[in-house]
Write a protein that holds these residues in place. Structure first.
Motif, mmCIF file in Angstrom:
data_model
loop_
_atom_site.group_PDB
_atom_site.id
_atom_site.type_symbol
_atom_site.label_atom_id
_atom_site.label_comp_id
_atom_site.label_asym_id
_atom_site.label_seq_id
_atom_site.Cartn_x
_atom_site.Cartn_y
_atom_site.Cartn_z
ATOM 1 N N SER A 1 8.272 8.619 8.799
ATOM 2 C CA SER A 1 7.829 7.300 9.241
ATOM 3 C C SER A 1 8.942 6.260 9.163
ATOM 4 C CB SER A 1 6.641 6.870 8.389
ATOM 5 O OG SER A 1 6.651 7.552 7.148
ATOM 6 N N ASN B 1 16.132 7.048 3.983
ATOM 7 C CA ASN B 1 17.051 7.700 3.061
ATOM 8 C C ASN B 1 17.927 8.659 3.857
ATOM 9 O OD1 ASN B 1 18.254 9.311 1.165
ATOM 10 N ND2 ASN B 1 16.402 9.636 -0.029
ATOM 11 N N ILE C 1 13.281 15.873 1.794
ATOM 12 C CA ILE C 1 12.019 16.229 2.462
ATOM 13 C C ILE C 1 12.308 16.475 3.939
ATOM 14 C CG2 ILE C 1 9.731 15.434 3.155
ATOM 15 C CD1 ILE C 1 9.550 13.743 0.705
ATOM 16 N N GLU C 2 12.923 15.489 4.541
ATOM 17 C CA GLU C 2 13.229 15.587 5.967
ATOM 18 C C GLU C 2 14.088 16.824 6.258
ATOM 19 O OE1 GLU C 2 15.467 12.299 7.423
ATOM 20 O OE2 GLU C 2 14.759 12.532 9.474
ATOM 21 N N HIS D 1 4.992 13.193 0.714
ATOM 22 C CA HIS D 1 5.574 12.123 -0.092
ATOM 23 C C HIS D 1 4.819 11.959 -1.407
ATOM 24 C CE1 HIS D 1 7.550 11.174 3.707
ATOM 25 N NE2 HIS D 1 8.351 10.388 3.056
HETATM 26 S S1 SF4 Z 1 11.016 11.914 4.875
HETATM 27 FE FE1 SF4 Z 1 12.659 11.138 3.532
HETATM 28 S S2 SF4 Z 1 13.762 9.582 4.761
HETATM 29 FE FE2 SF4 Z 1 11.782 9.985 5.801
HETATM 30 S S3 SF4 Z 1 10.373 8.408 4.951
HETATM 31 FE FE3 SF4 Z 1 10.152 10.257 3.668
HETATM 32 S S4 SF4 Z 1 11.574 9.963 1.938
HETATM 33 FE FE4 SF4 Z 1 12.183 8.500 3.579
#
Ligand code: SF4
Ligand code: SF4
Lengths: 139, 139
Positions: A93, A97, A102-103, B12
């Motif tokens: 979203s 970062n 995660i991504e 998340h």
């Molecule tokens: S996936 Fe990573 S970069 Fe994208 S919103 Fe979540 S923590 Fe932030």
DNA sequence: ATATTAAAGACTTTTGTTATCTCTAATAAG
DNA sequence: CTTATTAGAGATAACAAAAGTCTTTAATAT
């Protein structure tokens, strides 16, 4: 977590067109019929495939669709992108970062799938289908 | 061709919960706040995670959510399935052909991605994040 | 010129996601 | 036991995307 139906129809249409004798064209009504779809709806899908250069269309009498000159290079991924666009499965979203882990995991798994789909060519499965058909007929 | 946003929120949240000191619980309002979400909406996502056994909830004063006993075994795929269900990316409409080659290619690429996601554990990326944090602090 | 066929655009219907509100159930603490 | 607190469940509204239809326009072979 799924592709749209349009992708499904597009894949079936492409296989059908590759299967066809080369240089012969076929109209949208026939393509719609075998998939039990309305011609106008399928027409939009075919237009996307045309714009992506995967098939060629000629309007007018005796017109219709045929596979583009280089079917040997058409992968599953090509068809998917023609319909779905370049959008990703995972979209974070805020993207706040840079080296987000995660991504990273989500993107890597997705990229690997895309890589695999770009190596799978439609012509390969059509050739296999033809072999299956021949084996059946020689029974 | 994409996951729903709820999966994104769930990932998340899970990372946040694993990052937390063990055995400490946190309420939905805090979890909603850091993601800028309405608590009631996030609540549904949390309920799904609870039912999947990934987190534990206790109602009442001083209640809230905490990670389940075995965070070491929670993979990205576990979270995705908890939210999205077992549904496949590719669903052939009629499934009229047993050893269908279209379906085979699509399913294989999908299964490989799932396999990869089932091998990526949340705890691994949280540990990496902790290392990054420590390295930053020792500057 | 005409019949035929694809392309484009406006539009409606359907479906799924996102989000809110309200009510209920469980539990810890005094 | 009572009360404050928190999760869970259900109904429903708002929104978005996908699926599908209809009408008009453009191209082309005969
Ligand atoms: S996936 Fe990573 S970069 Fe994208 S919103 Fe979540 S923590 Fe932030
Ligand atoms: S051809 Fe294959 S993918 Fe398509 S509907 Fe039949 S079984 Fe499913």
């Amino acid at each position: 977590m799924k592709y749209s139906n349009a992708t499904n129809y597009a894949l079936h249409t492409m296989v059908y067109l590759i299967w066809l004798p080369k240089a012969s064209t076929v109209g949208v009504q026939e393509l719609a019929e075998f998939q039990k779809l309305s011609p106008t709806y399928l027409s939009k899908i075919l237009t996307k495939l045309t714009k992506a250069g995967l098939i060629e269309s000629t309007p007018g009498a005796k017109g219709g669709y045929k596979i583009s000159k280089s079917p040997k290079e058409i992968s599953f991924l090509d068809v998917i992108i023609a319909i779905e666009g370049e959008s990703n499965l995972f979209n974070c979203s805020i993207h706040h970062n840079e080296g987000c882990l995660i991504e990273k995991v989500m993107r890597e798994s997705e990229d690997n799938m895309k890589e695999e789909l770009s190596n799978r060519l439609l012509i390969d499965i059509v050739e296999k289908m033809e072999l299956q058909k021949q084996a059946k007929e020689s029974n």
